[in-house]
Write a protein that holds these residues in place. Structure first.
Motif, mmCIF file in Angstrom:
data_model
loop_
_atom_site.group_PDB
_atom_site.id
_atom_site.type_symbol
_atom_site.label_atom_id
_atom_site.label_comp_id
_atom_site.label_asym_id
_atom_site.label_seq_id
_atom_site.Cartn_x
_atom_site.Cartn_y
_atom_site.Cartn_z
ATOM 1 N N LYS A 259 60.877 32.789 45.289
ATOM 2 C CA LYS A 259 62.330 32.864 45.494
ATOM 3 C C LYS A 259 62.717 32.165 46.806
ATOM 4 O O LYS A 259 63.679 31.391 46.841
ATOM 5 C CB LYS A 259 62.769 34.337 45.510
ATOM 6 N N LEU A 260 61.957 32.421 47.866
ATOM 7 C CA LEU A 260 62.216 31.751 49.142
ATOM 8 C C LEU A 260 62.010 30.242 49.015
ATOM 9 O O LEU A 260 62.764 29.451 49.577
ATOM 10 C CB LEU A 260 61.306 32.314 50.232
ATOM 11 N N ARG A 261 61.005 29.841 48.251
ATOM 12 C CA ARG A 261 60.700 28.422 48.082
ATOM 13 C C ARG A 261 61.824 27.691 47.375
ATOM 14 O O ARG A 261 62.131 26.543 47.687
ATOM 15 C CB ARG A 261 59.388 28.260 47.306
ATOM 16 N N GLU A 262 62.477 28.350 46.426
ATOM 17 C CA GLU A 262 63.585 27.729 45.700
ATOM 18 C C GLU A 262 64.719 27.327 46.631
ATOM 19 O O GLU A 262 65.426 26.353 46.381
ATOM 20 C CB GLU A 262 64.112 28.690 44.631
ATOM 21 N N ASN A 263 64.896 28.066 47.717
ATOM 22 C CA ASN A 263 65.988 27.790 48.654
ATOM 23 C C ASN A 263 65.552 26.910 49.832
ATOM 24 O O ASN A 263 66.365 26.572 50.675
ATOM 25 C CB ASN A 263 66.557 29.105 49.190
ATOM 26 N N PHE A 264 64.268 26.560 49.883
ATOM 27 C CA PHE A 264 63.722 25.763 50.979
ATOM 28 C C PHE A 264 63.996 24.286 50.728
ATOM 29 O O PHE A 264 63.749 23.786 49.645
ATOM 30 C CB PHE A 264 62.215 26.008 51.088
#
Length: 146
Positions: A23-28
């Motif tokens: 989930k964090l990677r999707e926004n990175f």
């Protein structure tokens, strides 16, 4: 000299589930060619690699080497197979590396991983010097910058 993966992968990342990391990677966001977030001055600084100079402090403090796999953020761990993530953290991260002199920003993510792992497996003083020489060539010729 090998290092424990936790030293360079980030303590926060180790406490998150795979789903939370994804989930964090999707926004990175990473920067790309013609990224509208980069100013004219920023483009010059990036093109001349002056933005890399502050990392010398990380080298002097022992957290980085001049040559090694470029450090990724902890959320990028989900982009790797677990054994790849572990292998690339067996050495100190570097300001420059085999992936950077193999095409810098113009190589695929898979090619970057392969180059990083090749460096870890074949690390030697001669390879270190070759990468430094090729890095200077890349910077002077402005090849592969975005």
């Amino acid at each position: 000299m090998t290092h424990s993966p936790s030293r360079f992968t980030g303590e926060v990342s180790e406490n998150l589930s795979t789903e939370e990391k994804q989930k964090l990677r999707e926004n990175f966001q990473t920067t790309g060619t013609n990224d509208n977030r980069i100013t004219k001055i920023g483009k010059f600084i990036r093109k001349t690699s002056l933005d890399e100079l502050p990392q010398i402090l990380n080298v002097l403090s022992g957290d980085m080497s001049i040559v090694g796999p470029r450090p990724d953020t902890p959320v990028q761990e989900v982009d790797y197979k677990p054994e790849q993530w572990k292998q690339r953290h067996e050495v100190r991260p570097g300001i420059t590396g085999l992936a950077q002199v193999s095409g810098r920003s113009n190589i695929t993510f898979e090619d970057r991983i392969n180059a990083d792992l090749e460096y870890v497996k074949n690390k030697s003083f001669l390879l270190y010097l070759r990468i430094i020489f090729l890095t200077f060539y890349q910077v002077i010729s402005n090849k592969g910058t975005n």
